[in-house]
Design a protein around this motif. Sequence first.
Motif, short mmCIF file in Angstrom:
data_model
loop_
_atom_site.label_atom_id
_atom_site.label_comp_id
_atom_site.label_asym_id
_atom_site.label_seq_id
_atom_site.Cartn_x
_atom_site.Cartn_y
_atom_site.Cartn_z
N LYS A 147 -48.60 -13.17 -78.78
CA LYS A 147 -48.41 -12.12 -79.77
C LYS A 147 -48.32 -12.74 -81.17
O LYS A 147 -47.74 -13.81 -81.36
CB LYS A 147 -47.12 -11.36 -79.46
CG LYS A 147 -46.86 -10.11 -80.27
CD LYS A 147 -47.76 -8.99 -79.82
CE LYS A 147 -47.37 -7.67 -80.47
NZ LYS A 147 -46.21 -7.04 -79.82
N LEU A 148 -48.89 -12.05 -82.14
CA LEU A 148 -48.79 -12.46 -83.54
C LEU A 148 -47.80 -11.56 -84.25
O LEU A 148 -47.97 -10.33 -84.26
CB LEU A 148 -50.16 -12.36 -84.22
CG LEU A 148 -50.19 -12.56 -85.74
CD1 LEU A 148 -49.79 -14.00 -86.09
CD2 LEU A 148 -51.56 -12.25 -86.31
N VAL A 149 -46.78 -12.14 -84.86
CA VAL A 149 -45.81 -11.39 -85.66
C VAL A 149 -45.36 -12.27 -86.81
O VAL A 149 -44.94 -13.41 -86.59
CB VAL A 149 -44.58 -10.96 -84.84
CG1 VAL A 149 -43.63 -10.13 -85.69
CG2 VAL A 149 -44.97 -10.18 -83.59
N GLY A 150 -45.46 -11.76 -88.04
CA GLY A 150 -45.00 -12.52 -89.19
C GLY A 150 -45.28 -11.77 -90.47
O GLY A 150 -45.60 -10.58 -90.45
N THR A 151 -45.16 -12.47 -91.59
CA THR A 151 -45.40 -11.86 -92.89
C THR A 151 -46.67 -12.44 -93.52
O THR A 151 -46.97 -13.63 -93.36
CB THR A 151 -44.21 -12.08 -93.84
OG1 THR A 151 -43.82 -13.45 -93.82
CG2 THR A 151 -43.04 -11.22 -93.42
N ALA A 152 -47.39 -11.60 -94.23
CA ALA A 152 -48.70 -11.97 -94.74
C ALA A 152 -48.62 -12.94 -95.90
O ALA A 152 -47.96 -12.68 -96.91
CB ALA A 152 -49.46 -10.72 -95.18
N PHE A 153 -49.30 -14.07 -95.76
CA PHE A 153 -49.55 -15.02 -96.84
C PHE A 153 -51.05 -14.93 -97.08
O PHE A 153 -51.86 -15.42 -96.28
CB PHE A 153 -49.15 -16.44 -96.40
CG PHE A 153 -49.12 -17.44 -97.52
CD1 PHE A 153 -47.91 -17.85 -98.06
CD2 PHE A 153 -50.29 -18.00 -98.02
CE1 PHE A 153 -47.87 -18.79 -99.08
CE2 PHE A 153 -50.26 -18.92 -99.04
CZ PHE A 153 -49.05 -19.32 -99.58
N THR A 154 -51.43 -14.26 -98.16
CA THR A 154 -52.82 -13.81 -98.29
C THR A 154 -53.69 -14.79 -99.08
O THR A 154 -53.23 -15.50 -99.98
CB THR A 154 -52.90 -12.43 -98.97
OG1 THR A 154 -52.41 -12.54 -100.30
CG2 THR A 154 -52.09 -11.39 -98.20
N VAL A 155 -54.98 -14.78 -98.72
CA VAL A 155 -55.99 -15.61 -99.39
C VAL A 155 -57.24 -14.76 -99.58
O VAL A 155 -57.69 -14.10 -98.65
CB VAL A 155 -56.36 -16.86 -98.55
CG1 VAL A 155 -57.39 -17.70 -99.28
CG2 VAL A 155 -55.12 -17.66 -98.19
N ARG A 156 -57.79 -14.77 -100.78
CA ARG A 156 -59.11 -14.18 -101.02
C ARG A 156 -60.05 -15.31 -101.44
O ARG A 156 -59.74 -16.07 -102.36
CB ARG A 156 -59.07 -13.12 -102.12
CG ARG A 156 -60.47 -12.52 -102.41
CD ARG A 156 -60.46 -11.57 -103.58
NE ARG A 156 -59.73 -10.35 -103.25
CZ ARG A 156 -58.74 -9.85 -103.99
NH1 ARG A 156 -58.38 -10.45 -105.10
NH2 ARG A 156 -58.13 -8.74 -103.62
N THR A 157 -61.17 -15.42 -100.74
CA THR A 157 -62.10 -16.51 -101.02
C THR A 157 -63.52 -16.00 -101.15
O THR A 157 -63.85 -14.92 -100.64
CB THR A 157 -62.02 -17.58 -99.91
OG1 THR A 157 -62.80 -18.71 -100.28
CG2 THR A 157 -62.48 -17.04 -98.57
N ARG A 158 -64.33 -16.75 -101.83
CA ARG A 158 -65.75 -16.42 -101.90
C ARG A 158 -66.33 -16.50 -100.49
O ARG A 158 -66.03 -17.43 -99.74
CB ARG A 158 -66.46 -17.40 -102.83
CG ARG A 158 -67.96 -17.15 -103.00
CD ARG A 158 -68.50 -18.00 -104.15
NE ARG A 158 -68.43 -19.43 -103.88
CZ ARG A 158 -69.42 -20.15 -103.37
NH1 ARG A 158 -70.56 -19.58 -103.04
NH2 ARG A 158 -69.28 -21.45 -103.19
#
Length: 212
Positions: A50-61
């Motif tokens: 299971k995946l549970v956590g808080t979002a550490f976001t990345v936007r990339t080309r």
Amino acid sequence: MTITIAANSVARPPAEIIEGFRGAPTSVISDNLARLPGAVGLRPYHRGAKLVGTAFTVRTRPGDNLAIHRALELVGPGDVIVVDGGGDETRALVGEIMKNIAQWRKAEGYVIDGAIRDVAAFAADDFPCYARAVIHRGPYKNGPGEINVPVTIGGSVISPGDIVVGDEDGVVSFPAAGAATLLEAVRAQVAREEETMKAIREGRYQGSYGKS
């Protein structure tokens, strides 16, 4: 090119709130969010944890993972690395080495609107990874990119610090504010559904599920 970092870390709700969602099916969470949010087109590539956590976001080309490498210098325990790669399927953004780096940093897993490679390594591991596709072609490492900004993943907007939950059915996310109330509603629905299953087994089901 420049990698813009809006924040080096993200705020997290109390650990008991996050852990409370570990036993919550994404389908039931979605039901209690008006069945609206949720990343479309992503699937799990890991063995099944299971995946549970808080979002550490990345936007990339699209097709470029320089910003992800920079993010891996910053992530820590409890972080889900959420990558907006524009849905591009022509180049893999993450492979076995970057999986191992994320694990070493004690991140919770990856959610990638893009492609991965070294899929056998993910399939043999419980480290969660959700992605759109698999391809052997590697990425560019030129940038630009952004870290800890709102991103779009399969049509779902995810902001830094949002709670992210993934299971065999997919990925759903929601703001930390209101998570405690949501968790109560999810637990109540799970209890109702368990009672429905019990009624079916005991031969006393009266069609209540079709009305919910």
